[in-house]
Design a protein around this motif. Structure first.
Motif, PDB file in Angstrom:
ATOM      1  N   UNK A 132       0.857  -1.189   0.000  1.00 62.04           N
ATOM      2  CA  UNK A 132       0.000   0.000   0.000  1.00 62.04           C
ATOM      3  C   UNK A 132       0.895   1.241   0.000  1.00 62.04           C
ATOM      4  N   UNK A 133       1.227   1.743  -1.151  1.00 60.27           N
ATOM      5  CA  UNK A 133       2.049   2.948  -1.305  1.00 60.27           C
ATOM      6  C   UNK A 133       3.341   2.874  -0.504  1.00 60.27           C
ATOM      7  N   UNK A 134       4.030   1.757  -0.596  1.00 57.60           N
ATOM      8  CA  UNK A 134       5.298   1.596   0.113  1.00 57.60           C
ATOM      9  C   UNK A 134       5.140   1.092   1.531  1.00 57.60           C
ATOM     10  N   UNK A 135       3.931   1.001   2.006  1.00 56.96           N
ATOM     11  CA  UNK A 135       3.642   0.423   3.316  1.00 56.96           C
ATOM     12  C   UNK A 135       2.808  -0.834   3.074  1.00 56.96           C
ATOM     13  N   UNK A 136       2.110  -1.321   4.089  1.00 57.60           N
ATOM     14  CA  UNK A 136       1.309  -2.533   3.915  1.00 57.60           C
ATOM     15  C   UNK A 136      -0.041  -2.410   4.603  1.00 57.60           C
ATOM     16  N   UNK A 172      11.317  -8.634  15.620  1.00 58.66           N
ATOM     17  CA  UNK A 172      12.303  -7.585  15.408  1.00 58.66           C
ATOM     18  C   UNK A 172      11.670  -6.338  14.800  1.00 58.66           C
ATOM     19  N   UNK A 173      11.985  -5.198  15.375  1.00 60.55           N
ATOM     20  CA  UNK A 173      11.676  -3.862  14.859  1.00 60.55           C
ATOM     21  C   UNK A 173      10.189  -3.515  14.775  1.00 60.55           C
ATOM     22  N   UNK A 174       9.295  -4.371  15.164  1.00 63.36           N
ATOM     23  CA  UNK A 174       7.873  -4.036  15.078  1.00 63.36           C
ATOM     24  C   UNK A 174       7.491  -2.902  16.016  1.00 63.36           C
ATOM     25  N   UNK A 175       8.285  -2.667  17.028  1.00 65.41           N
ATOM     26  CA  UNK A 175       8.004  -1.569  17.954  1.00 65.41           C
ATOM     27  C   UNK A 175       8.153  -0.206  17.286  1.00 65.41           C
ATOM     28  N   UNK A 176       8.846  -0.142  16.165  1.00 62.71           N
ATOM     29  CA  UNK A 176       9.045   1.119  15.455  1.00 62.71           C
ATOM     30  C   UNK A 176       7.918   1.424  14.459  1.00 62.71           C
ATOM     31  N   UNK A 177       7.084   0.469  14.181  1.00 62.26           N
ATOM     32  CA  UNK A 177       6.036   0.638  13.172  1.00 62.26           C
ATOM     33  C   UNK A 177       4.906   1.526  13.701  1.00 62.26           C
ATOM     34  N   UNK A 178       4.211   2.165  12.781  1.00 57.98           N
ATOM     35  CA  UNK A 178       3.038   2.979  13.119  1.00 57.98           C
ATOM     36  C   UNK A 178       1.777   2.267  12.657  1.00 57.98           C
ATOM     37  N   UNK A 229       2.547   1.324   8.837  1.00 60.45           N
ATOM     38  CA  UNK A 229       3.640   2.109   8.271  1.00 60.45           C
ATOM     39  C   UNK A 229       4.923   1.410   8.711  1.00 60.45           C
ATOM     40  N   UNK A 230       5.418   0.541   7.851  1.00 60.07           N
ATOM     41  CA  UNK A 230       6.591  -0.247   8.189  1.00 60.07           C
ATOM     42  C   UNK A 230       7.894   0.446   7.775  1.00 60.07           C
ATOM     43  N   UNK A 231       7.810   1.565   7.048  1.00 65.92           N
ATOM     44  CA  UNK A 231       9.023   2.269   6.611  1.00 65.92           C
ATOM     45  C   UNK A 231       9.799   2.807   7.807  1.00 65.92           C
ATOM     46  N   UNK A 232       9.089   3.333   8.808  1.00 60.28           N
ATOM     47  CA  UNK A 232       9.757   3.853   9.992  1.00 60.28           C
ATOM     48  C   UNK A 232      10.534   2.752  10.713  1.00 60.28           C
ATOM     49  N   UNK A 233      10.054   1.537  10.608  1.00 62.25           N
ATOM     50  CA  UNK A 233      10.730   0.401  11.245  1.00 62.25           C
ATOM     51  C   UNK A 233      11.918  -0.077  10.414  1.00 62.25           C
ATOM     52  N   UNK A 234      12.087   0.499   9.218  1.00 58.48           N
ATOM     53  CA  UNK A 234      13.203   0.107   8.362  1.00 58.48           C
ATOM     54  C   UNK A 234      13.065  -1.296   7.813  1.00 58.48           C
ATOM     55  N   UNK A 235      11.815  -1.752   7.667  1.00 52.49           N
ATOM     56  CA  UNK A 235      11.571  -3.109   7.204  1.00 52.49           C
ATOM     57  C   UNK A 235      10.798  -3.072   5.891  1.00 52.49           C
ATOM     58  N   UNK A 236      11.346  -3.706   4.875  1.00 48.43           N
ATOM     59  CA  UNK A 236      10.638  -3.816   3.600  1.00 48.43           C
ATOM     60  C   UNK A 236       9.497  -4.802   3.757  1.00 48.43           C
TER      61      UNK A 236
END
Length: 161
Positions: free
Chosen positions: A81-85, A110-116, A134-141
């Protein structure tokens, strides 16, 4: 003396037998009365799930239900979804007749705490809902989210009638 003694013993045995039968009958009746009392009390007990208010009109506590689930570690069907999911969550097996209240949490390794968006529920119906992350903030593709065991755990409370 022995004839009188035998007659006395027989009379006492008969009385003892009668007393034992009466005791057994009394125990059976007591158990039956106690069982009926317990059944009545059980019927009087309120349901274990009580919904004070919700999205739609209350159907009655006898229809209240709690249902929970997960999208599954490593198997969640993420859609780009526009670079997110986003994730569509199916809860049709719960059998809700009206829109339930839903609480979610993003779980992972891992890193899910950074997601919005990890607790935001969209478009809830009696059979499902959608979650945007918004997984971009978490740095996860998007392609590695299942590798990181990201999944949506959820609890829904609603009415089945």
């Amino acid at each position: 003396v022995s004839t009188q003694s035998t007659g006395y013993r027989q009379e006492m045995a008969s009385k003892t037998t009668l007393l034992l039968v009466l005791l057994v009958v009394a125990c059976i009746l007591t158990d039956s009365v106690e069982a009926k009392r317990k059944r009545r009390e059980k019927k009087k007990r309120p349901t274990q799930v009580q919904i004070v208010n919700g999205e739609e009109e209350n159907s009655g506590q006898e229809c209240a239900k709690v249902c929970s689930g997960t999208t599954g570690r490593g198997v969640t069907d993420y859609q780009d979804y526009h670079g997110n999911v986003f994730v569509d969550v199916d809860m049709s097996e719960c059998g809700f007749a009206k829109v339930p209240s839903v609480v979610i949490s993003l779980e992972g390794s891992s890193s899910h705490w950074k997601a919005f968006g990890t607790s935001s529920v969209y478009n809830t119906t009696p059979t499902g809902f959608r979650v945007y992350l918004d997984n971009k903030n978490a740095g996860q593709a998007a392609g590695v989210l299942n590798d990181k065991q990201w999944n949506i755990d959820w609890v829904a409370v609603g009415f089945t009638c």
